[in-house]
Design a protein around this motif. Structure first.
Motif, PDB file in Angstrom:
ATOM      1  N   THR A  56      13.651  28.360 -29.293  1.00 17.29           N
ATOM      2  CA  THR A  56      13.290  28.207 -27.879  1.00 17.29           C
ATOM      3  C   THR A  56      14.194  27.202 -27.180  1.00 17.29           C
ATOM      4  O   THR A  56      14.437  27.306 -25.974  1.00 17.29           O
ATOM      5  CB  THR A  56      11.821  27.755 -27.757  1.00 17.29           C
ATOM      6  OG1 THR A  56      11.625  26.557 -28.522  1.00 17.29           O
ATOM      7  CG2 THR A  56      10.882  28.837 -28.271  1.00 17.29           C
ATOM      8  N   ARG A  57      14.710  26.249 -27.939  1.00 13.21           N
ATOM      9  CA  ARG A  57      15.616  25.251 -27.359  1.00 13.21           C
ATOM     10  C   ARG A  57      16.918  25.888 -26.873  1.00 13.21           C
ATOM     11  O   ARG A  57      17.544  25.391 -25.931  1.00 13.21           O
ATOM     12  CB  ARG A  57      15.909  24.179 -28.411  1.00 13.21           C
ATOM     13  CG  ARG A  57      16.819  23.049 -27.943  1.00 13.21           C
ATOM     14  CD  ARG A  57      17.034  22.065 -29.077  1.00 13.21           C
ATOM     15  NE  ARG A  57      18.132  21.146 -28.805  1.00 13.21           N
ATOM     16  CZ  ARG A  57      18.628  20.302 -29.709  1.00 13.21           C
ATOM     17  NH1 ARG A  57      18.107  20.271 -30.937  1.00 13.21           N
ATOM     18  NH2 ARG A  57      19.637  19.498 -29.398  1.00 13.21           N
ATOM     19  N   THR A  60      16.916  26.651 -23.162  1.00 13.88           N
ATOM     20  CA  THR A  60      16.809  25.552 -22.199  1.00 13.88           C
ATOM     21  C   THR A  60      17.961  24.557 -22.303  1.00 13.88           C
ATOM     22  O   THR A  60      18.058  23.655 -21.471  1.00 13.88           O
ATOM     23  CB  THR A  60      15.480  24.803 -22.404  1.00 13.88           C
ATOM     24  OG1 THR A  60      15.411  24.298 -23.744  1.00 13.88           O
ATOM     25  CG2 THR A  60      14.292  25.737 -22.160  1.00 13.88           C
ATOM     26  N   ASP A  61      18.809  24.716 -23.293  1.00 12.13           N
ATOM     27  CA  ASP A  61      19.907  23.775 -23.516  1.00 12.13           C
ATOM     28  C   ASP A  61      21.076  24.103 -22.581  1.00 12.13           C
ATOM     29  O   ASP A  61      21.692  25.170 -22.702  1.00 12.13           O
ATOM     30  CB  ASP A  61      20.362  23.853 -24.974  1.00 12.13           C
ATOM     31  CG  ASP A  61      21.386  22.775 -25.314  1.00 12.13           C
ATOM     32  OD1 ASP A  61      21.813  22.044 -24.399  1.00 12.13           O
ATOM     33  OD2 ASP A  61      21.764  22.669 -26.495  1.00 12.13           O
ATOM     34  N   ARG A  65      24.408  27.097 -22.597  1.00 10.78           N
ATOM     35  CA  ARG A  65      24.816  27.974 -21.492  1.00 10.78           C
ATOM     36  C   ARG A  65      26.291  27.780 -21.152  1.00 10.78           C
ATOM     37  O   ARG A  65      27.014  28.747 -20.904  1.00 10.78           O
ATOM     38  CB  ARG A  65      23.936  27.708 -20.265  1.00 10.78           C
ATOM     39  CG  ARG A  65      22.509  28.202 -20.412  1.00 10.78           C
ATOM     40  CD  ARG A  65      21.815  28.261 -19.063  1.00 10.78           C
ATOM     41  NE  ARG A  65      21.628  26.927 -18.491  1.00 10.78           N
ATOM     42  CZ  ARG A  65      20.540  26.184 -18.693  1.00 10.78           C
ATOM     43  NH1 ARG A  65      19.556  26.649 -19.456  1.00 10.78           N
ATOM     44  NH2 ARG A  65      20.425  24.995 -18.134  1.00 10.78           N
TER      45      ARG A  65
END
Length: 294
Positions: A56-57, A60-61, A65
């Protein structure tokens, strides 16, 4: 041959050792790495169960991206450059230079055998701005243009990497595609010429469709290699300036070995593996058509 293929014991004896080595060298590390994605820590500090936190990280990292964006952009640009330059060179070998292409092929292929670090140092010297101008900035100064800090800007650093990697690898793809072009029957080309097909029409209607299998293989080979780029980036920019030229492979390496987080590093590796798999499947599926219909 039929008796050997029908003998299960013989197949086990002949294929068993190779399959065992392949499993130990390839499959076991893959599943081991996938297992790491559910843990955090490293071999020194120990591992703690993290569940799906590492996966899941990834979503959001911001560093992921940035690295993913650079990796995809780099892979697309380099693949197009390698294939286009390689194909143009192979056409020149076959239709223009013909039997006298041996020396040119050797010279163009020479950068392929050079060490990556040596090529990177060469390009660093060519594009440097301090302590003294390199060749490129000296030429710019000669025509009245100010020196450019090529490695201090994300955009210019990206294009220096692109230039270096295309120059370094186009000879390999030229030889690879040349091997496919020389297999095209000469009588078929001669018949097309008698029917009035010359120049671009001959290439578009005859040469390109018949060379599509080796062209497709080259595209898959190129894009999978560029998605996993590591050594040339480390040697030339080390991911800088900042993290603007950091690919997923370098971010994975730093996460695992510099920051000691094997679990999250393995999650990044899993993302890269899925990306390579998706791209390869997409290329195969998009190319499944009867080329003879054209």
């Amino acid at each position: 041959m039929q008796s050997v293929l029908g003998d299960k014991k013989a197949l086990v004896i002949l294929l068993g050792p190779a399959l065992l080595v392949y499993s130990l060298v390839m499959l076991v590390p893959i599943f081991w790495s996938m297992g790491y994605t559910f843990f955090s820590g490293n071999a020194i500090s120990g591992f703690t169960f993290a569940g799906t936190d590492n996966l899941t990280r990834l979503f959001t990292d911001p560093e992921v991206r940035t690295a993913l964006s650079f990796t995809v952009r780099y892979a697309v640009v380099i693949t197009v450059g390698q294939i286009v330059m390689g194909y143009l060179l192979s056409l020149m070998y076959v239709f223009i230079l013909k039997k006298s292409s041996n020396i040119i092929r050797t010279l163009v292929f020479f950068p392929v055998v050079l060490p990556t670090v040596a090529v990177a140092l060469l390009f660093q010297k060519m594009f440097e701005i301090a302590p003294q101008n390199g060749l490129v900035n000296s030429l710019l100064n000669g025509v009245g243009i100010e020196s450019v800090d090529w490695f201090g800007n994300a955009s210019s650093a990206f294009w220096v990497i692109v230039l270096m990697d295309i120059w370094r690898s186009m000879g390999f793809y030229a030889v690879l595609l040349y091997a496919g072009l020389v297999d095209i029957p000469e009588d078929m080309l001669e018949s097309a010429r008698l029917d009035g097909a010359t120049g671009w029409r001959l290439i578009r209607s005859i040469v390109l469709p018949l060379s599509m299998p080796v062209l497709l293989s080259s595209i898959i080979f190129s894009i999978n290699g560029t998605l996993k780029v590591f050594d040339s980036i480390v040697a030339l920019t080390n991911g800088g300036p900042g993290s603007s030229t950091t690919p997923l492979t370098l971010y994975m390496f730093r996460t695992s070995f510099a920051f000691g987080d094997y679990g999250y590093g393995s999650s990044i590796a899993l993302l890269l593996t899925l990306l390579c798999l998706i791209v390869t499947i997409f290329i195969f599926r998009s190319s499944r058509r009867d080329l003879t219909k054209d």
